[in-house]
Design a protein around this motif. Structure first.
Motif, short mmCIF file in Angstrom:
data_model
loop_
_atom_site.label_atom_id
_atom_site.label_comp_id
_atom_site.label_asym_id
_atom_site.label_seq_id
_atom_site.Cartn_x
_atom_site.Cartn_y
_atom_site.Cartn_z
N ILE A 8 0.76 -1.45 -0.11
CA ILE A 8 0.05 0.46 -0.23
C ILE A 8 0.79 0.87 -0.08
N GLY A 9 2.23 1.18 0.53
CA GLY A 9 2.63 2.48 0.43
C GLY A 9 3.30 2.66 -0.78
N PHE A 10 3.27 1.54 -1.43
CA PHE A 10 4.73 1.20 -2.32
C PHE A 10 3.50 1.93 -3.48
N TYR A 11 1.95 1.53 -4.00
CA TYR A 11 0.58 2.48 -4.21
C TYR A 11 0.57 3.80 -4.31
N SER A 12 0.68 4.47 -3.08
CA SER A 12 0.79 5.23 -2.77
C SER A 12 2.15 6.25 -3.33
N LEU A 13 3.25 5.52 -2.82
CA LEU A 13 4.26 6.52 -4.05
C LEU A 13 3.43 6.20 -5.83
N PHE A 14 3.25 5.18 -5.85
CA PHE A 14 2.95 4.83 -7.28
C PHE A 14 2.33 6.37 -7.91
N THR A 15 1.33 6.24 -7.16
CA THR A 15 0.06 7.09 -7.95
C THR A 15 0.63 8.98 -7.18
N PHE A 16 1.19 8.97 -6.45
CA PHE A 16 1.57 10.44 -5.91
C PHE A 16 2.28 10.66 -7.38
N TYR A 17 2.98 10.03 -7.73
CA TYR A 17 4.33 10.43 -9.27
C TYR A 17 3.34 10.92 -10.12
N LEU A 18 2.70 9.93 -10.43
CA LEU A 18 1.44 9.93 -11.33
C LEU A 18 0.76 10.98 -11.37
N PHE A 19 0.36 11.26 -9.89
CA PHE A 19 -0.26 12.53 -10.16
C PHE A 19 0.40 13.36 -10.35
#
Length: 194
Positions: free
Chosen positions: A99-110
């Protein structure tokens, strides 16, 4: 509606991705908080938030041994939903990591879509965010494999499709970076001639 620039689909996407990233970050923080509270309650004999964060045997399975008999049950605030799982270090690490990784993943897409929401699309900020996103996807692979190997002591639990997906995404982003670099160079030359 246009795809990139101000008042475009990329503007809408960056707002959705920011909300998604924040929601994921809050979710993983809540789970980590729950694990910490349960750890304190078990080892200190306290009863902090005992109605929200519970441990015990919830499935009444007879096959469980005494060493792995604890399950956790967390109530989700503002809903009737609950999160269930086995109360182990492996569960904590895997939930926190993914969940931490996909939070970063989504943040960089943002960040990437936010950069594409400006009128000047070919800029160093978007290129830098794309580089970080590509590195994030490529670095994910060895970390993912290491965590799964040490949790299960087997390479068979590692999903090759998952690895291929992130590797392919990372490589595609590296190619996109080159296009953005060329676009930035052309835009800079054009600005100098004007």
């Amino acid at each position: 509606m246009k795809l990139i620039g101000e008042k475009s689909i990329s503007t809408v996407l960056n707002k959705i991705l920011l909300a998604g990233s924040i929601a994921q970050l809050l979710y993983v923080s809540y789970i980590i908080f729950g694990f910490v509270i349960i750890y304190i309650n078990i080892h200190q004999g306290t009863h902090f938030f005992s109605e929200t964060f519970k441990t015990g045997i919830f499935n009444n399975e007879l096959t469980k041994t005494a060493s792995d008999s604890l399950d956790f049950q967390f109530k989700i605030p503002l809903s009737d939903s609950i999160i269930k799982g086995s109360y182990t270090l492996h569960t904590f690490i895997s939930i926190s990591f993914f969940i931490g990784f996909y939070s970063l993943f989504t943040f960089y897409l943002f960040r990437i879509f936010k950069g594409m929401s400006s009128e000047i699309i070919f800029n160093t900020k978007v290129i830098q965010d794309l580089k970080l996103f590509a590195v994030l996807n490529i670095i994910f692979i060895p970390i993912y494999c290491t965590i799964l190997y040490f949790m299960d002591q087997s390479i068979y639990s590692i999903d090759p499709i998952f690895i291929l997906l992130h590797l392919t995404l990372g490589i595609i982003i590296l190619f996109i970076i080159e296009f953005f670099k060329k676009g930035y160079e052309l835009q800079s030359e054009n600005d100098l001639t004007i």
